[in-house]
Design a protein around this motif. Structure first.
Motif, mmCIF file in Angstrom:
data_model
loop_
_atom_site.group_PDB
_atom_site.id
_atom_site.type_symbol
_atom_site.label_atom_id
_atom_site.label_comp_id
_atom_site.label_asym_id
_atom_site.label_seq_id
_atom_site.Cartn_x
_atom_site.Cartn_y
_atom_site.Cartn_z
ATOM 1 N N VAL A 66 1.008 19.247 -30.573
ATOM 2 C CA VAL A 66 1.022 20.207 -29.466
ATOM 3 C C VAL A 66 0.774 19.485 -28.142
ATOM 4 C CG1 VAL A 66 -0.243 22.164 -28.453
ATOM 5 C CG2 VAL A 66 0.435 22.216 -30.862
ATOM 6 N N CYS A 75 -4.873 21.384 -38.521
ATOM 7 C CA CYS A 75 -4.929 21.578 -37.073
ATOM 8 C C CYS A 75 -5.105 20.257 -36.333
ATOM 9 C CB CYS A 75 -6.060 22.544 -36.698
ATOM 10 S SG CYS A 75 -5.777 24.243 -37.270
ATOM 11 N N GLU A 113 -0.731 28.827 -29.963
ATOM 12 C CA GLU A 113 -1.262 28.275 -31.204
ATOM 13 C C GLU A 113 -2.566 28.980 -31.544
ATOM 14 O OE1 GLU A 113 -2.983 24.249 -33.385
ATOM 15 O OE2 GLU A 113 -2.811 24.304 -31.208
ATOM 16 N N TYR A 131 1.488 30.098 -35.216
ATOM 17 C CA TYR A 131 2.032 30.141 -33.866
ATOM 18 C C TYR A 131 2.723 31.467 -33.597
ATOM 19 C CZ TYR A 131 1.462 25.104 -34.406
ATOM 20 O OH TYR A 131 0.943 23.854 -34.652
ATOM 21 N N HIS A 151 1.974 24.586 -39.736
ATOM 22 C CA HIS A 151 2.500 23.680 -38.715
ATOM 23 C C HIS A 151 3.781 23.028 -39.206
ATOM 24 C CE1 HIS A 151 2.694 21.069 -35.341
ATOM 25 N NE2 HIS A 151 2.588 19.966 -36.085
#
Length: 232
Positions: free
Chosen positions: A94, A87, A78, A201, A211
């Motif tokens: 994550v 994030c 990431e 990513y 994301h």
């Protein structure tokens, strides 16, 4: 003049970081829908096949925070900014992925492209990694991205000292040449891979912009294990 919590890692660090990002822009990869994958909300996820000669350099970067088995077959990297609002959601997902998939290795790579405050926080995170290792840096990541509001140098220092590092020691490490070079190299890789959004990513040979959500990410990880693609 010695650093203070208020003036930690001022504009020169941010300017250098920005310079790295701009220098890599000309070499950035082109993103589209190389593999047809969708987010948890059903939206198309931008992705690209990345050059192995660049992705192969990620594992040798200094200062990357790792969790999960060293010998894992699959690693998810990431690239994030502490002041990226997306994030925050990504960090929760994550962390949940790590808990749900003990065979997955995760690497956290700093890409503070949004503000000077982001660069300050990134350097403190790298100092925590350098002083206490990945376990503490992983906890630091979850702590900072788990709370609302802007994250800056003083706030990051407060979180780092709460882990048991003396404030002056943490400041010295954060402003060291080693940390400065580690941050530049991490941002250079992000720029070379065209990761101009945060979070982004790298999974296998694929780059993912934005994301996609925890369920979509889990599906991509499973597909990468089966056929070395984001979808089989």
């Amino acid at each position: 003049m010695p650093l203070t919590r208020r003036h930690l890692l001022a504009t020169s660090a941010a300017a250098a970081a920005a310079g790295v990002a701009l220098a890599g822009a000309a070499r950035a990869q082109s993103y589209g829908q190389r593999v047809a994958v969708t987010s948890d909300e059903g939206r198309a996820v931008a992705n690209s096949v990345l050059p192995g000669e660049i992705t192969g350099q990620i594992a040798s970067l200094r200062g990357v925070t790792y969790v999960g088995p060293r010998e894992a077959e699959t690693t998810l990297y990431e690239f994030f900014d502490f002041n990226c609002p997306y994030c925050r959601k990504a960090a929760a997902d994550v962390i949940a992925l790590h808990a749900a998939d003990p065979a997955l290795r995760i690497g956290l790579v700093q890409n503070p492209i949004l503000s000077p405050q982001s660069a300050q926080a990134a350097k403190v995170a790298l100092a925590v990694q350098r002083k206490l290792g990945s376990e503490a840096a992983w906890a630091f990541y979850g702590q900072l991205l788990g709370k609302p509001g802007k994250i800056d140098g003083p706030g990051a220092l407060a979180a780092g000292t709460a882990l048991g590092i003396a404030g002056p020691d943490l400041e010295t490490i954060a402003d060291s040449d080693e940390v400065r070079e580690a941050l530049k190299s991490q941002m250079r890789i992000a720029a070379d891979l065209g990761l101009y959004a945060t979070p982004s990513y790298v999974l296998g040979n694929a780059g993912i912009l934005g994301h996609p959500g925890a369920r979509a990410m889990a599906k991509m990880i499973a597909a990468t294990r089966r056929c070395d693609r984001l979808a089989c």
